[in-house]
Write a protein that holds these residues in place. Structure first.
Motif, PDB file in Angstrom:
ATOM      1  N   ILE A 112       0.844  -1.198   0.000  1.00  0.00           N
ATOM      2  CA  ILE A 112       0.000   0.000   0.000  1.00  0.00           C
ATOM      3  C   ILE A 112       0.886   1.259   0.000  1.00  0.00           C
ATOM      4  O   ILE A 112       0.633   2.220  -0.737  1.00  0.00           O
ATOM      5  N   ALA A 113       1.924   1.233   0.845  1.00  0.00           N
ATOM      6  CA  ALA A 113       2.856   2.366   0.874  1.00  0.00           C
ATOM      7  C   ALA A 113       3.555   2.533  -0.473  1.00  0.00           C
ATOM      8  O   ALA A 113       3.755   3.668  -0.946  1.00  0.00           O
ATOM      9  N   MET A 114       3.926   1.424  -1.113  1.00  0.00           N
ATOM     10  CA  MET A 114       4.557   1.511  -2.422  1.00  0.00           C
ATOM     11  C   MET A 114       3.599   2.055  -3.469  1.00  0.00           C
ATOM     12  O   MET A 114       3.998   2.759  -4.396  1.00  0.00           O
ATOM     13  N   GLY A 115       2.288   1.737  -3.324  1.00  0.00           N
ATOM     14  CA  GLY A 115       1.295   2.306  -4.238  1.00  0.00           C
ATOM     15  C   GLY A 115       1.203   3.817  -4.085  1.00  0.00           C
ATOM     16  O   GLY A 115       1.126   4.555  -5.079  1.00  0.00           O
ATOM     17  N   LEU A 142      12.400  -1.321  -7.392  1.00  0.00           N
ATOM     18  CA  LEU A 142      12.076  -0.854  -6.041  1.00  0.00           C
ATOM     19  C   LEU A 142      11.045  -1.767  -5.380  1.00  0.00           C
ATOM     20  O   LEU A 142      11.164  -2.102  -4.185  1.00  0.00           O
ATOM     21  N   ILE A 143      10.022  -2.170  -6.130  1.00  0.00           N
ATOM     22  CA  ILE A 143       9.003  -3.082  -5.576  1.00  0.00           C
ATOM     23  C   ILE A 143       9.638  -4.416  -5.194  1.00  0.00           C
ATOM     24  O   ILE A 143       9.369  -4.972  -4.116  1.00  0.00           O
ATOM     25  N   LEU A 156      -2.657  -1.228  -5.993  1.00  0.00           N
ATOM     26  CA  LEU A 156      -3.735  -0.442  -6.592  1.00  0.00           C
ATOM     27  C   LEU A 156      -4.467   0.383  -5.537  1.00  0.00           C
ATOM     28  O   LEU A 156      -4.809   1.550  -5.774  1.00  0.00           O
ATOM     29  N   CYS A 157      -4.673  -0.199  -4.362  1.00  0.00           N
ATOM     30  CA  CYS A 157      -5.330   0.542  -3.280  1.00  0.00           C
ATOM     31  C   CYS A 157      -4.459   1.721  -2.820  1.00  0.00           C
ATOM     32  O   CYS A 157      -4.963   2.810  -2.559  1.00  0.00           O
ATOM     33  N   GLY A 158      -3.167   1.498  -2.715  1.00  0.00           N
ATOM     34  CA  GLY A 158      -2.269   2.586  -2.335  1.00  0.00           C
ATOM     35  C   GLY A 158      -2.262   3.704  -3.356  1.00  0.00           C
ATOM     36  O   GLY A 158      -2.289   4.896  -2.992  1.00  0.00           O
ATOM     37  N   TYR A 159      -2.256   3.332  -4.635  1.00  0.00           N
ATOM     38  CA  TYR A 159      -2.282   4.348  -5.686  1.00  0.00           C
ATOM     39  C   TYR A 159      -3.596   5.118  -5.669  1.00  0.00           C
ATOM     40  O   TYR A 159      -3.624   6.344  -5.834  1.00  0.00           O
ATOM     41  N   SER A 160      -4.717   4.402  -5.446  1.00  0.00           N
ATOM     42  CA  SER A 160      -6.025   5.064  -5.367  1.00  0.00           C
ATOM     43  C   SER A 160      -6.083   5.999  -4.174  1.00  0.00           C
ATOM     44  O   SER A 160      -6.648   7.102  -4.253  1.00  0.00           O
TER      45      SER A 160
END
Length: 203
Positions: free
Chosen positions: A14-17, A55-56, A77-81
């Motif tokens: 999530i943080a990476m998103g 990085l991921i 996807l949730c992190g990006y959203s």
């Protein structure tokens, strides 16, 4: 994986998103696709995705030794959203402020460099050229005046001799006249050179 590792992996993705959203906006802010050729954009896009993929993978390796699960992509996807909905406006304002601050600092340092280093050097060089010009003109003027004075003294000194010279034989007078013309030509050439040099310095 244990439940704790799965939870840590989920939070990491999530943080990476969120980080991906910020990184993507930063990349697009500096890329300026409208002004860049498509070939450059193509290669920079590939480089961007490769760097983010690494990085991921590095993040996954640190958390769960690189195990990939389907829910990890959903977490990304949730992190990006979440970034798009909650953080994008704040981050873009912060990014513009950071860019403006860096630009102002750069312009300030540029002005300091000019006024503290470039401008003094220019003034010193200009002063040296001015002093050299004044000294050169003064020297040439002194040489010109000295030469004129010597010619005037020579005329006064040799005037009585010229009167007496008329009583000498004609052949000797011719030789003396030739010598006089040569000497006169020599001094005249020196005088012309001095005057030409003085005119150059005046320009």
């Amino acid at each position: 994986m244990t439940l704790t590792v799965q939870f840590e992996t989920l939070l990491s993705m999530i943080a990476m998103g969120i980080f991906f959203g910020a990184l993507l906006d930063t990349y697009q802010r500096f890329l300026k696709r409208q002004t860049r050729p498509r070939v450059i954009s193509f290669f920079t896009d590939i480089l961007f995705w490769c760097v983010f993929g690494l990085l991921i993978f590095y993040c996954l390796y640190q958390v769960n030794f690189g195990e990939v699960r389907l829910y990890l992509f959903l977490a990304l996807l949730c992190g990006y959203s979440a970034y798009q909905a909650l953080f994008k406006g704040f981050y873009m304002r912060l990014l513009e402020q950071i860019i403006l601050t860096i630009v102002n600092i750069f312009l300030f340092l540029k002005k300091c460099f000019y006024f503290l280093i470039i401008l003094p050097i220019k003034l010193i060089i200009k002063a040296v050229i001015t002093i050299a010009t004044i000294v050169g003109q003064s020297f040439l003027l002194l040489a010109k005046t000295t030469l004129s004075l010597l010619l005037w003294i020579g005329k006064i000194v040799f005037s009585p001799i010229l009167l007496i010279w008329r009583f000498f034989p004609e052949k000797l007078q011719k030789k003396a006249t030739n010598l006089k013309e040569k000497l006169a030509g020599f001094f005249l050439s020196i005088k012309n050179k001095v005057m030409n040099q003085a005119n150059r310095w005046k320009k």
